[in-house]
Design a protein around this motif. Structure first.
Motif, PDB file in Angstrom:
ATOM      1  N   UNK A  25      14.107  -5.021  -3.944  1.00 11.07           N
ATOM      2  CA  UNK A  25      14.133  -5.358  -2.641  1.00 11.07           C
ATOM      3  C   UNK A  25      12.577  -5.956  -2.401  1.00 11.07           C
ATOM      4  N   UNK A  26      11.613  -5.362  -2.853  1.00  9.52           N
ATOM      5  CA  UNK A  26      10.434  -5.767  -2.652  1.00  9.52           C
ATOM      6  C   UNK A  26      10.107  -7.095  -3.355  1.00  9.52           C
ATOM      7  N   UNK A  27      10.699  -7.411  -4.493  1.00 15.97           N
ATOM      8  CA  UNK A  27      10.658  -8.678  -5.289  1.00 15.97           C
ATOM      9  C   UNK A  27      11.303  -9.659  -4.432  1.00 15.97           C
ATOM     10  N   UNK A  28      12.720  -9.487  -3.960  1.00 15.19           N
ATOM     11  CA  UNK A  28      13.174 -10.415  -3.052  1.00 15.19           C
ATOM     12  C   UNK A  28      12.639 -10.641  -1.865  1.00 15.19           C
ATOM     13  N   UNK A  81       9.909   2.261  -0.537  1.00 15.06           N
ATOM     14  CA  UNK A  81       9.073   2.099   0.385  1.00 15.06           C
ATOM     15  C   UNK A  81       9.679   2.111   1.689  1.00 15.06           C
ATOM     16  N   UNK A  82       9.627   3.165   2.441  1.00 14.61           N
ATOM     17  CA  UNK A  82      10.521   3.514   3.828  1.00 14.61           C
ATOM     18  C   UNK A  82       9.340   3.123   4.699  1.00 14.61           C
ATOM     19  N   UNK A  83      10.284   2.003   5.732  1.00 13.00           N
ATOM     20  CA  UNK A  83       9.392   1.380   6.636  1.00 13.00           C
ATOM     21  C   UNK A  83      10.708   1.225   7.806  1.00 13.00           C
ATOM     22  N   UNK A  84      10.330   1.991   8.872  1.00 15.34           N
ATOM     23  CA  UNK A  84      11.413   1.702  10.234  1.00 15.34           C
ATOM     24  C   UNK A  84      12.941   1.790   9.513  1.00 15.34           C
ATOM     25  N   UNK A  85      13.234   2.935   8.681  1.00 17.44           N
ATOM     26  CA  UNK A  85      14.402   3.379   8.094  1.00 17.44           C
ATOM     27  C   UNK A  85      15.018   2.399   7.039  1.00 17.44           C
ATOM     28  N   UNK A  86      14.061   1.512   6.660  1.00 11.82           N
ATOM     29  CA  UNK A  86      14.418   0.527   5.578  1.00 11.82           C
ATOM     30  C   UNK A  86      14.020   1.018   4.342  1.00 11.82           C
ATOM     31  N   UNK A 108       0.989  -1.053  -0.146  1.00 15.49           N
ATOM     32  CA  UNK A 108       0.084  -0.188  -0.035  1.00 15.49           C
ATOM     33  C   UNK A 108       0.709   1.230  -0.168  1.00 15.49           C
ATOM     34  N   UNK A 109       1.830   1.413   0.909  1.00 13.49           N
ATOM     35  CA  UNK A 109       2.860   2.355   0.733  1.00 13.49           C
ATOM     36  C   UNK A 109       3.567   2.630  -0.565  1.00 13.49           C
ATOM     37  N   UNK A 110       4.192   1.571  -0.920  1.00  5.66           N
ATOM     38  CA  UNK A 110       4.780   1.608  -2.324  1.00  5.66           C
ATOM     39  C   UNK A 110       3.935   2.024  -3.353  1.00  5.66           C
TER      40      UNK A 110
END
Length: 952
Positions: free
Chosen positions: A268-271, A257-262, A127-129
Motif C-alpha cells: 500500500x505504501x508503494x501504491x 502503518x496505522x493512521x486514522x484506522x487505515x 517515520x511510523x512505518x
C-alpha cells in the motif's frame, strides 16, 4: 522534522547523511541511551561499505532497500541541525504522532517556508512505518546524499536473531551437520552415465553448483531450539542473500502503518507513493576490470551470454540467486527446448519425405498435366473468367509437402510427444524439489493484498456509520458482483472484437481478390491468390501484436476490479483472463482458414454472398492446407521475431535510454553529485522493476500451442520454435541479470496453473489435429477413393472424381463472366470442387452419395484418431512414474536418517538425565549417612543437601 527515538543520526555537517542505528531492545538487552553513535567515518566510506552493499560500518550487509522521493530545501537542513544539536526535540513517533500538516510548523521558525501537506503526510507515514520495522528487530540506515536528485534510500539489515526467528516462522529448510551419501548407479548404468558425462562435459557450465553431487546435507526446518543440529560455523553465509531478502520482505509485508484506522503494508505504501520502490540488491557489478567475483558476474558469463547458447543452464545457481520460482521457469524452459530437438528432427524428416515424393504424387501430377484440359469455373462474379486447372500446378505441388501420409504419423507422434514432455517435466520437477529441499513444502495462505484490505476497510466503515455491530468483515460475492458482471461483459466484448476484426480481414480478402481480378495483365490475375493471402496474413499479424498488448492491460484491469484476496489468487485470475483473450486473438484467423474457409461457398449459379455483393472465399484447388501453413508460419514467426525478441530487446533499451536522459538532465543541475561514484542501490534503482513471470510464460504457452495444435499443417513448427527458444533463454537470462532489479525470491514447488494450461492444450491438440487431417487435408478423400472408387487400386482419376460439373447456361443473371472467350474457345461445361450431381442428372447439383461417404469416413477417422491417441497418451502417463525411483529412495532415506538423528538426540538426553539422577542420589545418601551431631561450623554442609526433601 521528527526523528524516531531509536534513530541515532550523524551531524548534518556530514554531507546530510542520516544513519539510523536500530536494534530491538529485547534483542540487545540494554537501553537505547547506551547505544553508540556511528559517527566515525573512514576516509573512503564508500569503499569500506563496498559502494552500498554494506552499512557505513562495513560489517552489516544491506538486505533490502526502500526508496522515497523528497524535496530538498534549506529549511530541511536547518531543521536537521537543530534536531541533532538539541536532544530535547527528539521524540518518540509512536507516542507523539502529529496530524498531517501539523506539528511541523511548531518546530519550524517563522521565516522558514511551509512544507507541502502531502509531502508532510508521506514523511509521517514513513517515520511510523520505519519505527515499526525497528520494533520488529530490523536495523535501518538512511542515505539522502546520492547522485539521484531528490531521492532518498533506506537500507535495511536483518540481524542474526531476526533471521533465526523468521526462518522458524517460515519453516525454511536449512542444511544440518548430518551428511549422507547419495545412491549411485552400479554396473552397466554407471558406465553409460560416465560415458554421457564425458561426452557432455564441453556443454556443461563452469559453475560449482552444476557439478554432480556425491554427498548431500540433511535438511530440516530451522528451529532456534535445535540450533545445535545445524552447521553454524559461518553465520554470515548460513543465510544467503536470497534467503535474507525473502525474510526481510515477509517482515515488510506484515508490518503496518496505522493512521486514522487505515492499515498499510509495504504494498500500500508503494501504491500511495509513500515509497517509490522497494527491492533487494544485486550482488555486485557484472562487468568491469576490478570487479570482485560474485554470483551475478558468474551468471552473466556462464548463463546470460549468447556465446554459451550451446551449454546447459546452471539452474542451481539461478535458483540460488533468484529463488525457486524463477529457477523453475528457466528449468521448464530448458526442458521444453530440449524436448523440441527430437520433434524438430522428426518434423524435418516429414518435410523431406514430402519433398522427395512430390514428383511421385499422382493427384498433383494430374493437376499439372495440361493434356487433361480441365476448365474450371470462375472464382468471382463477372470480372473473373474461366481458368485452366493446370495453372494451379505450383500450389498443388507445394500442398503435397505438408499434405501427405507422413503428416498423419507426425500428428500422432506430436500428441505422444506432448504427453512425454509433460511426464518428463514432472520427473524433472521432483528432482529439483529434492535438490532444493522443497519436498514436503506446502504454500501457506499469503497476506491479504493492500487493495483487498482497503476495500474491506471501506465496507466496515460504512457499516459503522450505520451503527451496525459487525464481526471481522470480508468481501462476499455480492460485493464482487458488479466486478464479475464487468468481467463477463468485457471478455465477451473482447472476443467479439476479435471475431469482428477477423471478419473485416475476410471482407478485405474478398474485395481485394475481386479488385485484382479486374487487372488486365495476365500476370496480375495469376498472382491474385498469393497476393491476397500474404497481405491478409500480414494484416492479421499486426492486429494480433497490437491486440496482445491491449488485452494484457485489459486483463490486468479486469482482475484488479475483482479485488482478489491474495497475490496468488490475483495471479491465477490474471493468467486465466490473459490466456483466454490472447489465445482467441492468436488462433482465430488460423481456425477460420482451417475449418471455415471454403465450407460455405455454395455452388456455381447458387453462391453464398456476404452483404449481397461479396462471394464467400474458396479454397485453392489443392485444398486449404497450404494456405493454413502460410498463415501459421507467418503469424508464428512474426510473433516470435517482433513481439518476443524485438520488443524484449528494444523496449527495455528504450526505457533505459529515457531514464538515462532524465538522470543526465538532473546531473547537469548538480555537478558535485555527478562527480560521485554511484552506490549499488543507486545503480539498481535505475534498472527496470521486475513485472512477474506471466509475460514470459505466456509467450511460451502460445508458442506451445503453435507447435502442437496445428502441427499437421506445418511440420517445421518445432524447428522454428527450437531456434527461437535457444535465443529466448539467453535473452531472458540477460534481461534478468543486467536489465532488471533483483526480484524477491519466492519459494515454489511447481509452475502452478501453467501446468494445467499445458495439459489442456495437449488434449485440445489431439482433437484439432484430428479435424485438420480429416476435414482440411485431402487425406480422407484419397483413402475413400483408393478403396471404394479406384478401378486399378491407384490414385489415377482422383482429381476428376473430386470435381463436379456445371452447365454455364445455369448462371444467375449478372453473374456470368464478362469475357467468356478469354480462354480462346466457348465454354459450355466448367468444373468446380465439390461432390454434387451433374447437370444432366435428374437431381442436378444436389449433394451426391460420394459426399456422404467421405463425410462418414471423416467423422469415423476423427473418433478413431482421437480415442486412439488419447489412449496412447494416457498409457504414456501411466507407464512413466511421476517420481523417479532413485529420488523416492533418497527421500525415504532422508526421513529414516532424520528419525535416527532425533532418536540419538533423545537417547543422549535420557542418558544425561540418568547421569544427573545418579549423582543426586549419591549426594543424598552422603547427606543421610552424615553424623547427627553437627557442629555450628558444619552447618554449611547440611545446607548443601537442600536440593532433596528431608525424607530422601
Amino acid at each position: 522534522m521528527r526523528v524516531n527515538k531509536k534513530y541515532s543520526c550523524l551531524p548534518a555537517e556530514e554531507k546530510g547523511i542520516h544513519i539510523i542505528n536500530i536494534r530491538a531492545i529485547e534483542d540487545i538487552g540494554y537501553d537505547q541511551h547506551e547505544s553508540t553513535l556511528l559517527n566515525s567515518l573512514s576516509k573512503n566510506p564508500d569503499a569500506d561499505c563496498k559502494y552500498g552493499l554494506y552499512f557505513r560500518d562495513g560489517k552489516r550487509k544491506v538486505d533490502y532497500i526502500l526508496v522515497y522521493q523528497y524535496k530538498k530545501s534549506s529549511a530541511g537542513r536547518t531543521l536537521t541541525k537543530r534536531v541533532h544539536h538539541n536532544d530535547s526535540s527528539v521524540r518518540n513517533t509512536k507516542q507523539d504522532q502529529p496530524l498531517p500538516g501539523k506539528g511541523v510548523q511548531l518546530e519550524m521558525g517563522e521565516g522558514e517556508p511551509h512544507v507541502d501537506y502531502h509531502e508532510d503526510d508521506k514523511r509521517f507515514r514513513r517515520e511510523e512505518y520505519e519505527g515499526n520495522l525497528v520494533e520488529a528487530g530490523l536495523e535501518l540506515e538512511r542515505d539522502e546524499d546520492t547522485k539521484i536528485h531528490g531521492v532518498g534510500f533506506v537500507k535495511i539489515h536483518a540481524p542474526w536473531n531476526v533471521l533465526c526467528r523468521e526462518a522458524e516462522f517460515l519453516k525454511l529448510k536449512m542444511p544440518t551437520k548430518k551428511m549422507y551419501q547419495i545412491n549411485q548407479t552400479h554396473g552397466l548404468l554407471k558406465k553409460i552415465n560416465s560415458v554421457i558425462q564425458k561426452i557432455t562435459e564441453p556443454i556443461q557450465p563452469k559453475v560449482a553448483e552444476h557439478k554432480p553431487q556425491l554427498v548431500k546435507r540433511l535438511s530440516y526446518p530451522f528451529s532456534r531450539e535445535k540450533q545445535h543440529l545445524f552447521d553454524l560455523s559461518d553465520r554470515d553465509s548460513f543465510f544467503d542473500s536470497k534467503t535474507r531478502s525473502t525474510i526481510v520482505y515477509e517482515i515488510l509485508k506484515r508490518t503496518t502503518c496505522t493512521k486514522a484506522k487505515y492499515s498499510m503494508g509495504i504494498t500500500s505504501l508503494l501504491a500511495n507513493g509513500v515509497y517509490s520502490a522497494a527491492y533487494p540488491l544485486h550482488d555486485g557489478d557484472y562487468e568491469g576490470e576490478n570487479v570482485e567475483p560474485n554470483d551475478r558476474k558468474l551468471l552473466c558469463e556462464e548463463w546470460a551470454s549468447y556465446g554459451v547458447f550451446y551449454k546447459y543452464q546452471p539452474i542451481d545457481l539461478v535458483r540460488k540467486y533468484f529463488g525457486e520460482k524463477i529457477g523453475l521457469y528457466f528449468a521448464w524452459l530448458g526442458v521444453y527446448t530440449q524436448m523440441l530437438i527430437p520433434a524438430s528432427i522428426v518434423g524435418i524428416i516429414v518435410f523431406l519425405y514430402g519433398c522427395a515424393t512430390v514428383d511421385e504424387n499422382i493427384p498433383s501430377m494430374e493437376m499439372c498435366d495440361q493434356r487433361n484440359n480441365i476448365t474450371m469455373c470462375p472464382l468471382c462474379d463477372r470480372t473473373c473468367s474461366y481458368w485452366k486447372m493446370s495453372s494451379a500446378c505450383a500450389t498443388a505441388r507445394a500442398s503435397h509437402l505438408f499434405d501427405n501420409p507422413a503428416t498423419v504419423f507426425f500428428s500422432v507422434f506430436m500428441a505422444l510427444w506432448a504427453a512425454t514432455f509433460m511426464e518428463h517435466w514432472k520427473r524433472k520437477q521432483m528432482r529439483l524439489n529434492y535438490r532444493w529441499d522443497l519436498t514436503g513444502f506446502e504454500e501457506e495462505e499469503d497476506h491479504p493484498r493492500a487493495e483487498y484490505e482497503a476495500k474491506v476497510l471501506k465496507k466496515s466503515l460504512r457499516k459503522e456509520h450505520k451503527h451496525k455491530e459487525t464481526d471481522k468483515e470480508k468481501l462476499t460475492w455480492k460485493d464482487r458482483f458488479p466486478a464479475y458482471l464487468t468481467n463477463f461483459v468485457g471478455i465477451i466484448f473482447m472476443v467479439g472484437l476479435t471475431f469482428a476484426i477477423v471478419f473485416g480481414v475476410i471482407i478485405y480478402r474478398i474485395s481485394t481478390a475481386a479488385a485484382l481480378a479486374i487487372s488486365s495483365t495476365p500476370s496480375g490475375r495469376s498472382s491474385v491468390r498469393v497476393t491476397v493471402t500474404a497481405t491478409a496474413v500480414i494484416i492479421n499479424l499486426v492486429v494480433i501484436i497490437i491486440l496482445d498488448e491491449v488485452y494484457g492491460c485489459i486483463a490486468r484491469w479486469l482482475t484488479q476490479i475483482e479485488v482478489p484476496k491474495t497475490d496468488k489468487s490475483f495471479e491465477e485470475r490474471l493468467i486465466f483472463k490473459a490466456f483466454l483473450l490472447k489465445f482467441v486473438n492468436a488462433y482465430t484467423p488460423i481456425f477460420y482458414v482451417a475449418f471455415f474457409k471454403g465450407r460455405f461457398v455454395g455452388r456455381p449459379g447458387d453462391y453464398v454472398y456476404i452483404f449481397h455483393s461479396f462471394r464467400m472465399e474458396e479454397c485453392a484447388p489443392g485444398g486449404c492446407l497450404m494456405e493454413l501453413c502460410i498463415q501459421l508460419s507467418i503469424i508464428m514467426l512474426g510473433k516470435q521475431l517482433i513481439q518476443n525478441n524485438l520488443f524484449e530487446i528494444g523496449i527495455p533499451k528504450m526505457k533505459k535510454f529515457i531514464r538515462y536522459m532524465k538522470l543526465k538532465r538532473r546531473r547537469s543541475l548538480d555537478h558535485e553529485e555527478h562527480m560521485k561514484k554511484k552506490q549499488r542501490y543507486e545503480v539498481d534503482y535505475n534498472l527496470e522493476p521486475f513485472a512477474g513471470l506471466t509475460p514470459e510464460y505466456m509467450e511460451m504457452i502460445i508458442q506451445f500451442g503453435f507447435v502442437t495444435l496445428f502441427v499437421a499443417s506445418f511440420p517445421l513448427a518445432p524447428l522454428f520454435a527450437l531456434l527461437n527458444n535457444i535465443i529466448e533463454i539467453r535473452l531472458d537470462a540477460k534481461k534478468f541479470v543486467t536489465e532488471l532489479r533483483r526480484p524477491v525470491a519466492v519459494r515454489a514447488k511447481d509452475i502452478g496453473i501453467w501446468y494445467n494450461i499445458l495439459r489442456g492444450i495437449g488434449k485440445l491438440a489431439v482433437i484439432i489435429n484430428a479435424f485438420v487431417i480429416s476435414f482440411t487435408s485431402d487425406f480422407i478423400p484419397r483413402l475413400v477413393y483408393l478403396y471404394m472408387y479406384s478401378e486399378n487400386g491407384t490414385m489415377h482419376g482422383f482429381v476428376n472424381h473430386t470435381l463436379s460439373s456445371f452447365n454455364v447456361s445455369d448462371f444467375q443473371a449478372g453473374t456470368a463472366p464478362n469475357d467468356p472467350m478469354d480462354l480462346g474457345y466457348e465454354v459450355q461445361i466448367c468444373r468446380y470442387k465439390d461432390y454434387r450431381e451433374p447437370p444432366w442428372s435428374e437431381n442436378k447439383y444436389d449433394i451426391s452419395k460420394d459426399f456422404w461417404a467421405v463425410l462418414a469416413a471423416r467423422l469415423a477417422f476423427v473418433i478413431v484418431f482421437q480415442n486412439l491417441v488419447m489412449f496412447m497418451s494416457d498409457f504414456v502417463d501411466w507407464i512413466i512414474p511421476d517420481i523417479p525411483k532413485d529420488i523416492s529412495q533418497q527421500i525415504h532415506k532422508e526421513k529414516v536418517l532424520m528419525v535416527e538423528v532425533f532418536m540419538r538426540e533423545e537417547q543422549g538426553k535420557l542418558q544425561m538425565l540418568e547421569t544427573w539422577k545418579d549423582k543426586d542420589k549419591k549426594k543424598g545418601e552422603n547427606c543421610n549417612n552424615h553424623s547427627p551431631r553437627l557442629s555450628r561450623s558444619h552447618s554449611g554442609s547440611l545446607s548443601s543437601c537442600h536440593s532433596y526433601p528431608l525424607d530422601v
